[in-house]
Structures are given as C-alpha cells and as structure tokens.
Scaffold this active site. Structure first.
Site, PDB file in Angstrom:
ATOM      1  N   SER A  77       1.054  -1.383   0.019  1.00 60.84           N
ATOM      2  CA  SER A  77       0.081  -0.069   0.139  1.00 60.84           C
ATOM      3  C   SER A  77       0.875   1.347  -0.219  1.00 60.84           C
ATOM      4  O   SER A  77       2.041   1.155   0.473  1.00 60.84           O
ATOM      5  CB  SER A  77      -0.865  -0.081   1.284  1.00 60.84           C
ATOM      6  OG  SER A  77      -1.475   1.034   1.358  1.00 60.84           O
ATOM      7  N   TYR A 115      -1.851   0.581  10.626  1.00 64.43           N
ATOM      8  CA  TYR A 115      -1.961  -0.150   9.357  1.00 64.43           C
ATOM      9  C   TYR A 115      -0.644  -0.084   8.634  1.00 64.43           C
ATOM     10  O   TYR A 115      -0.064  -0.857   7.974  1.00 64.43           O
ATOM     11  CB  TYR A 115      -3.204   0.491   8.548  1.00 64.43           C
ATOM     12  CG  TYR A 115      -3.364   0.071   7.155  1.00 64.43           C
ATOM     13  CD1 TYR A 115      -3.748  -1.363   6.995  1.00 64.43           C
ATOM     14  CD2 TYR A 115      -3.214   0.812   6.122  1.00 64.43           C
ATOM     15  CE1 TYR A 115      -4.037  -1.904   5.583  1.00 64.43           C
ATOM     16  CE2 TYR A 115      -3.606   0.330   4.754  1.00 64.43           C
ATOM     17  CZ  TYR A 115      -3.788  -1.011   4.545  1.00 64.43           C
ATOM     18  OH  TYR A 115      -3.691  -1.219   3.214  1.00 64.43           O
TER      19      TYR A 115
END
Length: 232
Positions: A134, A148
């Site tokens: 990501s 995250y």
C-alpha cells in the site's frame, strides 16, 4: 507465454484479489483461488480454476493450500498475496490484539504462503511473488493510518526479503503499493466517489504485467495513486 502457468491468489473473493484472478484467467493462467467462503466465480472455467478454502487469519493453512494446488495442477509459478485487512487506529490507541491481527493477515500469512510454495516457485525457474502492499507502506499519511502503515511497511520489506532470497533461483518479488482503490475496504473508510479511486481492474492489469515479465526485468516496487501527493 502464460500457457499452463499456475498462480495462487489469496483474498480472491472480492476487491483486488477477485479482479486479479479474473484478469489472469483472461490471459490464460490456471488459477488456485484462496477464499474464506470458497465458491467458483461466474466467469471461471472449472477446468482451469481451482477453489480452496483459505483464511489468512488461520494458523498454518498455507501448506495445505499449496499441496492441494500442486496436486491439481502439478506446478506453481506465481503467488499473489492479496488478502489483507485495515485499521484506523493510531499506534497509541491500538492494543496488542489489534496489532497482532493486522500483522498476522498482512505480513505473516503472505510470508507463510511464499515459504510453502518456495520449492514449486524455484522449480518454475521464473517464480513470481506479488505482495499487496500500500502507499501506507511507503508513508504514514495521518495518525489514523499509523497502525495499518506499520504492517504495510513490513509487507513491503517482506517483498524485498523474498526478492533477495530467491533471486538466484529465478524468483522475482514485487511489492505493489496502491493508494485508494475502489474496493469495499476503501469505500468504508473514504467518502470519495468510486470514479475518483483506482479501478481494481486497472491494478489487476498491472499485476498481470508484473508476473509476466522475464527474469531480466525485476521490479522491486510498483506504486500508483489516484490523487496527487508530493512523491506518489
């Protein structure tokens, strides 16, 4: 070039995993799809698509999946580790249970899958590993993405570690790092319209390109974004 090649795709029920599976099938790959709720997609040819029950949160399920896929197809040439979960907790708010769950699914499970498939990827001579990272694995955009990001930074490092470990035997690994992608997970976090996010089908075409590159065209990271940021 893709004739008879076999890819394992985790998180294949929806989102990026589902789009990637469909694109690889369109390009002639045979597939083993790991799903928590295993069911054959409507587009899939049962002769070339194998379905296996797989939950990235489960302990040591990867060996059984690899064994079943190898029994079905006789080889494994690529894995696409797409299963993942998100969190909006800061690194201070989160407790260890939440962090451990993110690490289990976003980092430990793809490492176990690569390890379980290692001999088959080596035998391929051009094994490919895609780790869905990501842009949160490249920068911490805000406090709510901190936890995250910790796990996605680790996922990016995992891809680099696999690339180093397997380079001499023809294994190439890439950390694919998108920004907002039009998936259920992103829509639950952002009010942005789907048209303003990356289409999973476009990301799937990129992943299909990466796994089809020759050994002499190794791509360590591939980043893409739907919005303007300073570096991405």
């Amino acid at each position: 070039m893709t004739r008879n090649r076999v890819a394992l795709v985790s998180g294949a029920s929806r989102g990026i995993g589902a789009a990637t599976a469909r694109e690889l099938a369109r390009q002639g790959w045979r597939l083993s799809l790991g799903m928590r709720d295993p069911r054959l997609p409507e587009w899939a040819d049962p002769a070339s698509v194998h379905i296996h029950a797989y939950d990235a949160a489960g302990a040591d399920l990867e060996t059984g999946w690899v064994t079943a896929a190898t029994a079905r197809f006789g080889r494994i040439d690529a894995i696409v580790a797409s299963a993942g979960i998100c969190s909006t907790s800061t690194v201070i708010e989160a407790d260890d249970d939440e962090l451990n769950r993110l690490l289990e699914i976003n980092c430990k499970a793809p490492r176990r899958l690569a390890k379980a498939a290692w001999n088959a990827l080596t035998a391929s001579g051009r094994g490919r590993v895609i780790i869905l990272g990501s842009l949160s694995g490249k920068r911490v955009k805000h406090a709510g993405s901190g936890l995250y990001s910790m796990t996605k930074f680790a996922a990016v490092a995992l891809a680099h570690g696999i690339r180093h470990a397997g380079f001499d035997v023809g294994i190439r690994a890439t950390a694919v790092c998108p920004g907002l992608v039009d998936t259920d997970m992103a829509r639950a976090l952002e009010a942005r319209a789907p048209a303003d996010m990356t289409d999973p089908a476009d990301l799937a075409r990129i992943i299909a390109m990466l796994v089809d590159l020759p050994n002499e065209a190794s791509v360590a990271e591939f980043t893409l974004n739907c919005q303007l940021e300073e570096f991405y």
